[in-house]
Design an enzyme around this catalytic site. Structure first.
Site, short mmCIF file in Angstrom:
data_model
loop_
_atom_site.label_atom_id
_atom_site.label_comp_id
_atom_site.label_asym_id
_atom_site.label_seq_id
_atom_site.Cartn_x
_atom_site.Cartn_y
_atom_site.Cartn_z
N LYS A 1 14.55 -25.92 8.94
CA LYS A 1 15.72 -25.70 9.80
C LYS A 1 16.66 -26.89 9.65
O LYS A 1 16.23 -28.03 9.54
CB LYS A 1 15.29 -25.50 11.25
CG LYS A 1 14.52 -24.16 11.42
CD LYS A 1 14.48 -23.70 12.83
CE LYS A 1 13.62 -22.45 12.96
NZ LYS A 1 14.35 -21.24 13.34
N ARG B 1 0.82 -1.21 0.00
CA ARG B 1 0.00 0.00 0.00
C ARG B 1 0.85 1.26 0.00
O ARG B 1 0.42 2.31 -0.43
CB ARG B 1 -0.86 0.06 1.26
CG ARG B 1 -1.86 -1.05 1.34
CD ARG B 1 -2.67 -0.86 2.61
NE ARG B 1 -3.50 -2.02 2.85
CZ ARG B 1 -3.40 -2.81 3.90
NH1 ARG B 1 -2.51 -2.57 4.83
NH2 ARG B 1 -4.19 -3.84 4.04
N GLU C 1 11.38 -19.73 24.13
CA GLU C 1 11.85 -18.43 23.63
C GLU C 1 12.08 -17.48 24.80
O GLU C 1 11.30 -17.48 25.76
CB GLU C 1 10.81 -17.81 22.70
CG GLU C 1 10.58 -18.63 21.43
CD GLU C 1 9.60 -17.94 20.49
OE1 GLU C 1 10.05 -17.19 19.63
OE2 GLU C 1 8.39 -18.17 20.65
N ASP D 1 -0.13 -20.77 17.77
CA ASP D 1 0.99 -20.08 17.14
C ASP D 1 2.12 -21.04 16.77
O ASP D 1 2.64 -21.00 15.66
CB ASP D 1 1.50 -18.97 18.08
CG ASP D 1 2.58 -18.12 17.45
OD1 ASP D 1 2.51 -17.88 16.22
OD2 ASP D 1 3.50 -17.67 18.17
N HIS E 1 4.80 -25.92 14.25
CA HIS E 1 6.22 -26.24 14.46
C HIS E 1 6.42 -27.46 15.37
O HIS E 1 7.18 -28.38 15.05
CB HIS E 1 6.97 -25.06 15.09
CG HIS E 1 6.80 -23.76 14.36
ND1 HIS E 1 6.58 -23.68 13.01
CD2 HIS E 1 6.82 -22.47 14.81
CE1 HIS E 1 6.49 -22.40 12.66
NE2 HIS E 1 6.63 -21.65 13.72
C1 BG6 Z 1 6.60 -18.11 14.43
C2 BG6 Z 1 5.72 -17.65 15.56
O1 BG6 Z 1 5.92 -19.00 13.59
O2 BG6 Z 1 7.74 -18.77 14.96
C3 BG6 Z 1 6.48 -16.77 16.52
O3 BG6 Z 1 4.61 -16.94 15.03
C4 BG6 Z 1 7.75 -17.46 17.00
O4 BG6 Z 1 5.69 -16.40 17.64
C5 BG6 Z 1 8.54 -17.95 15.80
O5 BG6 Z 1 8.50 -16.53 17.74
C6 BG6 Z 1 9.74 -18.76 16.21
O6 BG6 Z 1 10.52 -18.96 15.06
P1 BG6 Z 1 12.09 -18.94 15.15
O7 BG6 Z 1 12.56 -19.33 13.79
O8 BG6 Z 1 12.48 -17.53 15.52
O9 BG6 Z 1 12.44 -19.90 16.21
#
Ligand code: BG6
Length: 471
Positions: A189, A47, A223, A242, A247
């Protein structure tokens, strides 16, 4: 990439965070390594009102801020592949303009180029963008082997089974499954890609890879970062949606899956999906006993978060797989924001030796462990026990480790997004979840999300190791 015909990559939401943090650094890396098609163009669509010149400067600054190792000529060569089209995602005229830009690019190339549409936008915009792309004829491949069209979309693919189906129907109205690349960047990864090779190329481990010898498996994604200002998105999502539905379950699939017939995308995705099919559904009782959710203190004061939010920033589940290999083996799935350490790993813990030749008085049970460290220090290690050197016969743990970054040629591991883009351009869907996998993973987590409210929402301090759990 010599054998790929000219390709045009169109990025929607090109001035957003994902583009700056991941896409352009990865595209630039691929460019310098020669891993993009020999003729390619990148068109940014957003945009914001920018000329192509201003857009190139914006990307140049992004790359410099990222300290991308660059020679002036590499950088200017890369920037010359970029152009910009201002447009509103919900305006048909914008797509007409985009279409004109793409026609001009093809005229310049003297042939119809492949088109890759990357939707780096919030998921609520997918439907509108896809509809407009289709209506303007942009999704139609040129035909034959030349000029494919593909679409790359980011998770979340829906927020439960129903919304995932809706998105899927929409996608499948416009594209064949071979054209749809759903990104779960964890699959790209490096250590995760290694799990199948490690398991199936070493005679040492595979015959021990079952509940007969394995006591438990833990999959962790910890994290230190909090929600980083993403209050609006996160508060309506929560940790399980999320990172759990995608993952974490994909990590589980790689340790648990059966040997695929071969390494084709069909075989590998089919075997991953079979694991999801066999996950024991979580009923209310199971959730009460085997699920924990928690929120970090101060979360409710984050911008755009409901001051009475019940959204979890941490979860732990004890999952089971109902097949011959894994029956009764617990899989501990755990993730949290704002924890004391950044660590993503899978730990496979073996049962203790029944006849350990341990010195008198050593009452320890000796359990071997195999750890796949996905980040921060990528590697694979095997914990074993040996006699402590010296006069005594004490037992001590040691490990055999492979740490990627200690080996000279592995110092610069490719970012997962480089692999995602590279594979999409090559048309390899192995590392992209299939529609079936998305469906099955939502089927597994949705009942848990529905029952969350019946569980107490625990609280933990930022920077701590998370809440106390009873399992
Ligand atoms: C994302 C999530 O898919 O993966 C985030 O939305 C998360 O909340 C992230 O922090 C983690 O990915 P990575 O590669 O930084 O470990």
């Amino acid at each position: 990439m010599e054998n790929i015909s000219p390709t045009t990559i169109v990025i929607f939401g090109v001035t957003g965070d994902l583009s700056q943090r991941k896409l352009f650094p990865s595209l630039y890396e691929l460019h310098t390594k020669g891993f993009l098609p020999s003729k390619y163009q990148i068109v940014g669509f957003s945009r914001r009102s920018l000329s192509t010149e201003e857009f190139r400067n914006f990307i140049k600054e992004t790359l410099i801020a990222k300290k991308m190792p660059a020679t002036e000529s590499d950088l200017s060569d890369f920037l010359n592949h970029l152009s910009y089209r201002e447009g509103s995602f919900d305006n048909a005229d914008s797509y007409k303009n985009l279409s004109e830009t793409l026609v001009k690019i093809d005229e310049g190339l003297g042939q119809c180029s492949n088109k890759l549409f990357y939707l780096a936008v919030p998921p609520d915009l997918y439907e509108g963008i896809l509809g407009h792309l289709s209506y303007s004829g942009l999704t139609i491949p040129c035909g034959g082997d030349m000029g494919w069209t593909r679409v790359l979309i980011e998770k979340p693919f829906g927020r439960d089974v129903e919304t995932a189906h809706k998105l899927d129907h929409h996608l499948s109205d416009l594209f064949e499954e071979e054209q749809i690349f759903r990104i779960d960047h964890y699959l790209a990864k490096e250590t995760l890609q290694n799990i199948l090779t490690f398991r199936f190329s070493n005679a040492l481990f595979e015959h021990l890879w079952s509940g007969e010898h394995i006591e438990s498996v833990s999959v962790k994604l910890f994290e230190t970062l909090d929600i980083l200002g993403r209050g609006t998105f996160y508060d309506s999502t929560g940790a399980l949606r999320d990172v759990g539905q995608n993952h974490i379950l994909q990590m589980l699939a790689l340790v648990a899956m059966e040997r695929p017939k071969n390494l084709t995308p069909e075989s590998v995705r089919r075997e991953r999906a079979r694991v999801f099919e066999k996950l024991v559904p979580m009923n209310a009782k199971h959730i009460e006993d085997h699920a924990t959710r928690a929120q970090y203190e101060g979360y409710r004061n984050e911008p755009n978060v409901n001051p009475e939010s019940q959204t979890e920033t941490y979860f732990k589940l004890k999952a089971f797989i109902n097949n011959e290999r894994w029956r009764d083996v617990p899989f501990f799935l755990e993730s949290g924001k704002a924890l004391h350490e950044m660590r993503t790993e899978i730990v496979v813990t073996f049962k203790p030796c029944t006849t350990c030749l341990c010195p008198n008085g050593d009452g320890h049970e000796h359990r071997n462990k195999i750890t796949f460290t996905i980040q921060p220090n990528e590697g694979i290690s095997i914990e074993y026990f040996m006699k402590k050197p010296g006069f005594d016969s004490a037992v001590e743990p040691k490990d055999l480790s492979y740490i990627y970054r200690e080996s000279a040629e592995e110092k610069a591991l490719p970012d997962a997004y480089e692999k995602v883009l590279y594979d999409c351009i090559r048309g390899d869907q192995t590392l992209f979840p299939s529609t079936n996998e998305v469906d099955l993973t939502w089927k597994y987590v949705s009942p848990v999300i529905k029952h969350w409210e019946s569980l107490p929402l625990l609280s933990y301090k930022k920077g701590s190791s998370g809440p106390e759990t009873s399992f």
